[in-house]
Write a protein that holds these residues in place. Structure first.
Motif, short mmCIF file in Angstrom:
data_model
loop_
_atom_site.label_atom_id
_atom_site.label_comp_id
_atom_site.label_asym_id
_atom_site.label_seq_id
_atom_site.Cartn_x
_atom_site.Cartn_y
_atom_site.Cartn_z
N LYS A 187 0.85 -1.19 0.00
CA LYS A 187 0.00 0.00 0.00
C LYS A 187 0.88 1.24 0.00
CE LYS A 187 -2.54 1.27 3.59
NZ LYS A 187 -3.65 1.29 4.57
N THR B 87 -8.36 1.06 3.25
CA THR B 87 -7.86 1.45 4.57
C THR B 87 -9.00 1.69 5.55
OG1 THR B 87 -5.86 2.43 3.61
CG2 THR B 87 -6.48 3.15 5.83
N THR C 198 -9.18 -0.74 8.74
CA THR C 198 -8.90 -0.07 10.02
C THR C 198 -10.09 -0.22 10.97
OG1 THR C 198 -7.47 1.53 8.91
CG2 THR C 198 -8.27 2.10 11.11
N GLY D 205 -2.11 0.44 12.51
CA GLY D 205 -2.28 -0.14 11.18
C GLY D 205 -1.18 -1.15 10.89
N ASP E 159 -4.12 -4.91 5.40
CA ASP E 159 -4.34 -4.52 4.01
C ASP E 159 -4.28 -5.73 3.09
OD1 ASP E 159 -4.43 -1.55 4.30
OD2 ASP E 159 -2.40 -1.85 5.02
#
Length: 321
Positions: free
Chosen positions: A73, A113, A117, A303, A308
């Motif tokens: 990402k 995201t 998240t 994160g 992801d």
């Protein structure tokens, strides 16, 4: 190679489904180097942040060299974008075939995201929030806030949602959008009063001055800190750290990048041994979550590239021909 828009991401995912996908991902693991974090100084004197987050299937753990995926990402964070009506966070996700390196999908990184998240926070809440938690306070009214409200509502019986923001009109807009989808959401004007009533406090801001005051939290509250992603950003104060049992998404990331963890560690308010568990340990059953109804818990998310990768694979599998 598929090009996948934000709308297509929305069609491919559900909140309960992605929570379970992330649970499996943290249980099984992946190779995820600590993300690259670069400050970009611009000619106008402002500073943007460039993040590169790679991850790939842990072929050794899986016992096979076939199949699998590689993903990366690319994210930029420009806080002053709000002044020109653009999101602060921009990004793209590139998913590759793990065996050949062939590009498989280019996915809207902002939407991916937001989903991953929020669902990581909901996964943590599954272990840490009271099972009867019904009142949710969302601090911040950015693009992530409605996703947090929906994700927490997918794992706990949320009946009341309050949205607080420094700009009340922004909080009201988020609340109105949630009401249009059937949620009992309202804008909040008094943050301190809401902190004292909330069962779950989910904060997604880029503040450097703590907004979540630990002294105001009621027994049994769960605090979900999402926004601060650098050592200088901090959403909660020392009282929140000392009153709560502390959990993180990944120890390596949180202890290096998250001001809510880095600053208390530096001052001695928090010791490394007091970080009870990360999501890997919770998902694998190696450590326990909430220990009692009156306990205050705090989860800090910065994160993880694994999130992801898992979300990107889920989107690709749902949409590929």
């Amino acid at each position: 190679m598929l090009t996948i828009s934000a709308d297509a991401v929305d069609q491919a995912l559900t909140f309960p489904g992605l929570v379970e996908t992330l649970r499996a991902a943290f249980r099984e693991g992946a190779v995820q180097p600590v993300r690259h974090h670069h400050e970009v100084e611009r000619p106008d004197g402002a500073t943007s942040t460039l993040l590169l987050m790679p991850a790939w299937t842990d072929f050794h753990a899986a016992g096979t060299s076939a199949g699998g995926h590689i993903g990366v990402k690319i994210v930029t964070v420009s806080p002053d974008n709000n002044a020109i009506g653009k999101p602060a966070v921009m990004g793209l996700y590139l998913l590759l075939n793990g065996a050949t390196g062939e590009p498989e999908a280019l996915i809207d990184g902002q939407r991916l995201t937001q989903w991953r998240t929020a669902c990581a926070s909901a996964l943590a809440a599954h272990y840490l929030a009271r099972e009867d938690a019904s009142r949710l306070l969302v601090v911040g009214a950015g693009a992530l806030s409605p996703f947090l409200a929906k994700a927490h509502s997918a794992v706990r019986p949320i009946k009341t949602i309050r949205i607080w923001n420094r700009t009340p009109a922004n909080a009201e807009k988020v609340a109105a959008d949630l009401r249009a989808e059937g949620f009992a959401a309202e804008a909040a004007s008094d943050l301190d009063a809401e902190l004292g009533q909330a069962d779950i406090v989910s904060s997604a801001t880029i503040t450097t001055m703590p907004l979540v005051k630990g002294a105001l939290l009621k027994p049994g509250a769960h605090v979900d800190l999402v926004g601060g992603f650098t050592p200088t950003m901090r959403e909660s104060d020392d009282d929140a750290i000392t009153r709560a049992r502390i959990y993180v998404d990944t120890r390596a990331g949180a202890t290096k990048e998250a001001g809510d963890i880095v600053q208390p560690l530096a001052s001695g308010v928090l010791i490394p041994e007091a970080i009870v568990a990360d999501l890997h340990e919770l998902a694998r059953g190696e450590k326990q979550g909430r220990q009692g109804p009156g306990e205050i818990t705090l989860f800090k998310s910065v994160g993880a590239a694994l999130e992801d990768l898992a979300a990107g694979i889920a989107v690709y599998n749902a949409l590929k021909p």
